[in-house]
Design a protein around this motif. Structure first.
Motif, mmCIF file in Angstrom:
data_model
loop_
_atom_site.group_PDB
_atom_site.id
_atom_site.type_symbol
_atom_site.label_atom_id
_atom_site.label_comp_id
_atom_site.label_asym_id
_atom_site.label_seq_id
_atom_site.Cartn_x
_atom_site.Cartn_y
_atom_site.Cartn_z
ATOM 1 N N ILE A 270 -22.826 67.148 93.225
ATOM 2 C CA ILE A 270 -23.249 65.586 92.683
ATOM 3 C C ILE A 270 -21.752 64.436 93.401
ATOM 4 N N ARG A 271 -20.809 64.397 93.117
ATOM 5 C CA ARG A 271 -19.800 63.599 93.497
ATOM 6 C C ARG A 271 -19.536 63.345 94.771
ATOM 7 N N LYS A 272 -19.579 64.497 95.468
ATOM 8 C CA LYS A 272 -19.230 64.697 97.212
ATOM 9 C C LYS A 272 -20.170 63.828 97.697
ATOM 10 N N ALA A 273 -21.780 64.300 97.123
ATOM 11 C CA ALA A 273 -22.646 63.157 97.712
ATOM 12 C C ALA A 273 -22.049 61.716 97.573
ATOM 13 N N LEU A 274 -21.880 61.147 96.394
ATOM 14 C CA LEU A 274 -21.660 60.025 96.163
ATOM 15 C C LEU A 274 -20.132 59.427 97.208
ATOM 16 N N ARG B 79 -24.548 54.776 89.339
ATOM 17 C CA ARG B 79 -24.256 55.390 90.362
ATOM 18 C C ARG B 79 -22.319 55.618 90.398
ATOM 19 N N LEU B 80 -21.671 54.589 89.712
ATOM 20 C CA LEU B 80 -20.457 54.159 89.679
ATOM 21 C C LEU B 80 -19.914 55.118 88.481
ATOM 22 N N ALA B 81 -21.049 55.505 87.053
ATOM 23 C CA ALA B 81 -20.572 55.116 86.501
ATOM 24 C C ALA B 81 -20.692 57.349 86.340
ATOM 25 N N MET B 82 -21.737 57.766 87.710
ATOM 26 C CA MET B 82 -21.517 59.087 88.282
ATOM 27 C C MET B 82 -20.569 59.410 88.867
ATOM 28 N N ALA B 83 -20.025 58.948 89.236
ATOM 29 C CA ALA B 83 -18.519 58.883 90.184
ATOM 30 C C ALA B 83 -17.564 58.971 89.381
ATOM 31 N N THR B 84 -17.395 58.321 88.316
ATOM 32 C CA THR B 84 -16.174 58.743 87.956
ATOM 33 C C THR B 84 -16.893 58.985 86.834
ATOM 34 N N SER B 85 -17.021 60.359 86.053
ATOM 35 C CA SER B 85 -17.915 60.311 85.318
ATOM 36 C C SER B 85 -17.311 62.114 85.451
ATOM 37 N N GLU B 86 -16.337 63.080 83.514
ATOM 38 C CA GLU B 86 -15.889 63.850 83.860
ATOM 39 C C GLU B 86 -17.373 65.195 84.055
ATOM 40 N N ILE B 87 -17.513 64.752 83.580
ATOM 41 C CA ILE B 87 -18.977 66.130 83.287
ATOM 42 C C ILE B 87 -20.295 66.066 84.262
ATOM 43 N N PHE C 237 -11.658 60.450 92.994
ATOM 44 C CA PHE C 237 -12.117 61.049 90.853
ATOM 45 C C PHE C 237 -10.849 61.697 91.258
ATOM 46 N N ARG C 238 -9.600 61.503 89.959
ATOM 47 C CA ARG C 238 -8.967 62.816 89.720
ATOM 48 C C ARG C 238 -9.098 63.242 88.090
ATOM 49 N N PRO C 239 -9.753 64.881 87.862
ATOM 50 C CA PRO C 239 -9.849 64.881 86.189
ATOM 51 C C PRO C 239 -8.971 64.342 85.327
ATOM 52 N N ALA C 240 -9.187 63.672 84.220
ATOM 53 C CA ALA C 240 -8.405 63.430 83.220
ATOM 54 C C ALA C 240 -8.165 64.850 82.335
ATOM 55 N N SER C 241 -7.264 64.400 81.620
ATOM 56 C CA SER C 241 -6.751 65.936 80.648
ATOM 57 C C SER C 241 -7.970 66.726 79.777
ATOM 58 N N GLY C 242 -8.888 65.983 79.680
ATOM 59 C CA GLY C 242 -10.146 67.287 78.986
ATOM 60 C C GLY C 242 -10.294 66.818 77.459
ATOM 61 N N THR C 243 -9.109 66.331 77.290
ATOM 62 C CA THR C 243 -9.211 65.539 75.636
ATOM 63 C C THR C 243 -10.151 65.048 74.846
ATOM 64 N N ALA C 244 -10.949 63.623 76.080
ATOM 65 C CA ALA C 244 -11.485 63.304 75.532
ATOM 66 C C ALA C 244 -13.093 63.106 75.283
ATOM 67 N N SER C 245 -13.481 62.340 74.193
ATOM 68 C CA SER C 245 -15.244 62.806 73.592
ATOM 69 C C SER C 245 -15.513 61.467 73.855
ATOM 70 N N ALA C 246 -16.780 62.115 74.428
ATOM 71 C CA ALA C 246 -17.883 61.184 75.104
ATOM 72 C C ALA C 246 -18.360 60.290 74.185
ATOM 73 N N GLU D 74 -19.245 50.901 99.015
ATOM 74 C CA GLU D 74 -18.290 51.559 99.332
ATOM 75 C C GLU D 74 -17.429 51.526 97.788
ATOM 76 N N MET D 75 -17.147 50.604 96.517
ATOM 77 C CA MET D 75 -16.362 51.068 95.426
ATOM 78 C C MET D 75 -16.892 52.474 95.056
ATOM 79 N N VAL D 76 -18.621 52.413 95.065
ATOM 80 C CA VAL D 76 -18.832 54.316 94.319
ATOM 81 C C VAL D 76 -18.753 55.002 94.864
ATOM 82 N N ALA D 77 -18.261 54.680 96.504
ATOM 83 C CA ALA D 77 -17.416 56.338 97.218
ATOM 84 C C ALA D 77 -16.082 55.696 97.512
ATOM 85 N N SER D 78 -15.821 54.854 96.970
ATOM 86 C CA SER D 78 -14.156 55.836 96.816
ATOM 87 C C SER D 78 -14.008 55.908 95.671
ATOM 88 N N ALA D 79 -14.502 55.290 94.486
ATOM 89 C CA ALA D 79 -14.695 55.941 93.537
ATOM 90 C C ALA D 79 -14.464 57.347 93.465
#
Length: 300
Positions: free
Chosen positions: A249-253, A236-244, A268-277, A259-264
């Motif tokens: 879904i993030r709103k539901a989290l 769930r934490l991975a979902m909360a911080t995932s760019e995709i 959450f702030r999107p990155a530059s979008g240049t990172a590759s999975a 609390e760590m998941v909810a806070s994340a």
């Protein structure tokens, strides 16, 4: 022979002048080895130069003649041989020799050479060096018969790297049945998987597989809804911080019981979008200063 008369002259003086002349001669020979106008015959002569720096300069040249590269592939200096292994003008015969070199950095350098053909890749697949097999497993257009052999490789790391990078549907399908979690984790990062395969990976019993999946590929709504209630905080934490992951879904989290998941999710702030999975295939480079670190942390 071309510029040879200007390289490494034979006149020597006694005393302190000798050292000065040796240094000057060495600089001149290195400059000739690097000069794009130096004749092919002179490059052949410089391939037997006493200076490793000069021989390495010749070995690095894309226009070096075969008569120069052939002895350099057997050079006693490993960095000279590594330069030959990286040179796209190196013959297949020399690459086959270098893929069996005693020095791992020389062997690994062959994997990144665009002159590699199927025979060289086959030699890599058959090599006892698992890092070498891992490097060929990351080859985008790997021949199906070689990929099929790597599906059953004894090393889970090699199979994981194949799973992460393969474009072959048959290979992906075969690796879905792999019993090792890290191999399926590699598949979870592979954007060539089908929707059905991703749905199966969303149900994988290994937490790392599900966490890698939500970070790496887009999932169907049904899979997302199931994973947002995943029993693992890590997923769930991975979902909360995932760019995709979609915004809803993030709103539901944001209402997650952890609390760590909810806070994340809230922060959450999107990155530059240049990172590759999926990282690019690893091509090993010897560390500067003669370090002993291995590519990708792999074993010898």
């Amino acid at each position: 022979m071309g510029k040879q008369q200007h390289v490494g002259g034979s006149d020597r003086h006694s005393g302190s002048d000798t050292t000065g002349h040796d240094a000057t001669d060495g600089d001149a020979r290195l400059a000739a080895a690097q000069d794009p106008t130096t004749s092919q015959m002179t490059l052949i002569d410089l391939a037997s130069d006493p200076s490793p720096a000069v021989r390495k300069a010749v070995a690095s040249r894309g226009d070096a003649p075969a008569q120069a590269l052939r002895p350099l592939a057997r050079d006693h200096d490993r960095q000279v041989r590594e330069a030959v292994a990286r040179n796209p003008s190196t013959s297949v015969g020399n690459l086959l020799r270098l893929v069996k070199d005693a020095d791992r950095w020389v062997r690994w350098a062959v994997a990144g050479n665009p002159a590699c053909d199927e025979s060289v890749r086959q030699a890599m697949v058959e090599a006892p060096d698992k890092e070498l097999r891992g490097l060929v497993a990351e080859t985008r257009e790997l021949e199906p018969d070689l990929a099929a052999r790597l599906v059953n490789d004894v090393s889970p790391e090699v199979r994981e790297r194949l799973a992460t990078h393969t474009h072959d549907p048959d290979v992906i399908n075969a690796l879905m049945a792999d019993r090792t979690g890290r191999v399926r984790k590699g598949l979870a990062r592979n954007r060539r998987t089908t929707a059905a395969q991703r749905s199966a990976l969303a149900d994988d019993p290994v937490v790392d597989v599900r966490a890698a999946l939500v970070r790496s590929v887009e999932l169907d709504e049904a899979d997302l809804e199931r994973l947002v209630e995943d029993r693992s905080v890590q997923v769930r934490l991975a979902m909360a911080t995932s760019e995709i992951v979609p915004p809803h879904i993030r709103k539901a989290l944001e209402r997650d019981p952890d609390e760590m998941v909810a806070s994340a999710a809230r922060d959450f702030r999107p990155a530059s979008g240049t990172a590759s999975a999926v990282r690019a295939p690893r091509i090993a480079h010897r560390p500067s200063g003669g370090g002993t670190a291995q590519a990708g942390g792999a074993a010898r």
